[in-house]
Design a protein around this motif. Structure first.
Motif, short mmCIF file in Angstrom:
data_model
loop_
_atom_site.label_atom_id
_atom_site.label_comp_id
_atom_site.label_asym_id
_atom_site.label_seq_id
_atom_site.Cartn_x
_atom_site.Cartn_y
_atom_site.Cartn_z
N SER A 65 0.83 -1.20 0.00
CA SER A 65 0.00 0.00 0.00
C SER A 65 0.87 1.26 0.00
CB SER A 65 -0.92 0.00 1.22
OG SER A 65 -1.64 1.20 1.32
N THR A 66 1.94 1.24 0.80
CA THR A 66 2.85 2.39 0.86
C THR A 66 3.53 2.61 -0.48
OG1 THR A 66 3.26 1.98 3.22
CG2 THR A 66 4.87 3.34 2.05
N GLU A 67 3.93 1.50 -1.11
CA GLU A 67 4.60 1.59 -2.41
C GLU A 67 3.65 2.16 -3.47
OE1 GLU A 67 7.76 -1.25 -4.63
OE2 GLU A 67 5.80 -2.15 -4.29
N GLU A 68 2.41 1.73 -3.45
CA GLU A 68 1.43 2.23 -4.40
C GLU A 68 1.20 3.73 -4.19
OE1 GLU A 68 -0.49 0.59 -6.90
OE2 GLU A 68 1.15 -0.85 -6.65
N GLU A 69 1.16 4.13 -2.93
CA GLU A 69 0.94 5.54 -2.61
C GLU A 69 2.11 6.39 -3.13
OE1 GLU A 69 0.13 8.43 1.28
OE2 GLU A 69 0.40 6.27 1.51
N GLN A 70 3.32 5.88 -2.97
CA GLN A 70 4.50 6.60 -3.45
C GLN A 70 4.46 6.77 -4.97
OE1 GLN A 70 7.49 4.02 -1.46
NE2 GLN A 70 8.41 5.93 -0.79
N LEU A 71 4.10 5.69 -5.64
CA LEU A 71 4.05 5.75 -7.10
C LEU A 71 3.01 6.75 -7.58
CD1 LEU A 71 4.39 1.94 -7.97
CD2 LEU A 71 6.09 3.74 -8.37
N SER A 72 1.88 6.81 -6.89
CA SER A 72 0.80 7.70 -7.32
C SER A 72 1.14 9.17 -7.08
CB SER A 72 -0.50 7.35 -6.58
OG SER A 72 -0.39 7.63 -5.20
N LYS A 73 1.97 9.42 -6.05
CA LYS A 73 2.30 10.82 -5.72
C LYS A 73 3.60 11.29 -6.35
CE LYS A 73 -0.33 11.07 -1.42
NZ LYS A 73 -0.32 11.42 0.01
N ARG A 74 4.31 10.39 -6.98
CA ARG A 74 5.52 10.76 -7.74
C ARG A 74 6.52 11.58 -6.92
NH1 ARG A 74 6.67 7.83 -12.20
NH2 ARG A 74 4.77 7.35 -13.36
N GLY A 75 6.91 11.02 -5.78
CA GLY A 75 7.97 11.65 -5.01
C GLY A 75 7.52 12.66 -3.99
N SER A 76 6.25 13.03 -3.99
CA SER A 76 5.79 14.00 -3.00
C SER A 76 5.59 13.35 -1.63
CB SER A 76 4.47 14.64 -3.45
OG SER A 76 3.46 13.65 -3.57
N CYS A 77 5.50 12.03 -1.63
CA CYS A 77 5.33 11.30 -0.38
C CYS A 77 6.70 11.07 0.27
CB CYS A 77 4.64 9.96 -0.64
SG CYS A 77 4.32 8.98 0.84
N LYS A 78 6.77 11.18 1.58
CA LYS A 78 8.03 10.97 2.30
C LYS A 78 8.49 9.52 2.12
CE LYS A 78 10.06 11.25 6.91
NZ LYS A 78 9.82 11.51 8.34
N VAL A 79 9.77 9.36 1.81
CA VAL A 79 10.32 8.01 1.62
C VAL A 79 10.35 7.30 2.96
CG1 VAL A 79 12.34 6.69 0.91
CG2 VAL A 79 11.72 8.79 -0.32
N PRO A 80 9.79 6.06 3.06
CA PRO A 80 9.78 5.36 4.33
C PRO A 80 11.20 4.97 4.76
CG PRO A 80 9.01 3.92 2.58
CD PRO A 80 9.14 5.29 1.99
N GLN A 81 11.40 4.81 6.06
CA GLN A 81 12.70 4.44 6.59
C GLN A 81 13.11 3.05 6.11
OE1 GLN A 81 12.88 4.25 10.90
NE2 GLN A 81 14.97 5.04 10.89
N ALA A 82 14.35 2.91 5.66
CA ALA A 82 14.84 1.62 5.19
C ALA A 82 14.88 0.63 6.36
CB ALA A 82 16.23 1.78 4.58
N ARG A 83 14.53 -0.60 6.07
CA ARG A 83 14.47 -1.63 7.10
C ARG A 83 15.12 -2.92 6.60
NH1 ARG A 83 11.22 -1.63 11.42
NH2 ARG A 83 10.03 0.26 11.86
N ILE A 84 15.53 -3.73 7.57
CA ILE A 84 15.87 -5.10 7.24
C ILE A 84 14.97 -6.01 8.07
CG2 ILE A 84 18.28 -4.52 6.75
CD1 ILE A 84 18.95 -6.14 9.33
#
Length: 261
Positions: A65-84
């Protein structure tokens, strides 16, 4: 002599890389426990456990869901913190029934030329006895910041940190004969293995370090021992905690700082 990564590092995946993320979700099976943690945080912040397939599926849907939101907003969405996400070792060695790990130190004293040093640290224990099924993170994470959240901490805080000498004596007394260990296993076999792992990690990363005279770094390295006395590297920490919450730390930390300088 290089070690195989799977011989000292629990199976891990980067969730910010699609290929690794998909490999993890394909691999995950019921009964597995995974620990999910941010790559650039400390004090146990943002860590949680994925303890069953349903929890993994829920988290997978959230990431999608987060990935889809990022794609739809084209960079306006804050990049989520990298995780392992890392395979959780469910059968750790216990000290008096409690989970523990060992904080040791790697000092990169110089990068021109490369000079590195090893220092013994201390043992970090939980306040309560270990239960793999517990939902209480203080039963799983040993650092002092997490243990302070346990209501028993003020009563037990002096027992949550051991000197390495105490740890060595305990292993000699409780495990040496039953597990066929050499005398002073902590200061011989365990210490040598920690050093081997640290050197391998340093060699893997050294070309990314800036080679300038005067640059140095103190790295906190966390090791876990399982019930078969296999030694695992959990993580390596830049900017390791130098707090002195209890007597053992008040003795050890100033010495580590002084010797580093």
């Amino acid at each position: 002599r290089f070690l195989k990564m799977e011989d000292f590092f629990p199976e891990s995946f980067r969730l910010d890389l699609r290929e690794e993320r998909n490999a993890f979700f394909a691999l995950c099976r019921e009964g597995d426990i995974w620990i999910c943690k941010p790559t650039s945080s400390n004090q146990g912040r943002g860590i949680f456990l994925l303890k069953n397939r349903a929890a993994v599926a829920t988290y997978q849907a959230k990431l999608h869901s987060t990935e889809e939101e990022q794609l739809s907003k084209r960079g306006s969405c804050k990049v989520p913190q990298a995780r392992i996400v890392q395979r959780y070792i469910q059968q750790p060695l216990l000290l008096e029934g409690k989970k523990f790990d060992v904080r040791s130190y790697l000092l990169i004293a110089c990068t021109a030329p490369y000079v590195v040093f090893f220092a013994q640290g201390y043992v970090r224990l939980t306040c309560t006895c270990y239960d793999a099924a517990s939902n209480d993170l203080t039963a799983h994470l040993t650092n002092q910041y997490m243990q302070k959240k346990n209501p028993l901490y003020n009563q037990l805080k002096e027992e949550t940190v051991w000197r390495m000498e105490h740890f060595n004596s305990y292993v000699n007394e409780k495990f040496r004969k039953s597990n066929g260990l050499p005398k002073d296993w902590v200061f011989t076999v365990f210490t040598k293995r920690m050093q081997q792992i640290m050197v391998q990690c340093f060699l893997a990363a050294k070309l990314r370090l800036e080679r300038k005279l005067g640059y140095f770094d103190l790295i906190g390295c966390d090791f876990l021992i399982d019930e078969n006395f296999k030694i695992w590297l959990l993580e390596m920490n830049a900017n390791p905690a130098l707090h002195t919450h209890c007597k053992v730390l008040r003795d050890i930390i100033p010495t580590i700082v002084h010797e580093s300088l």
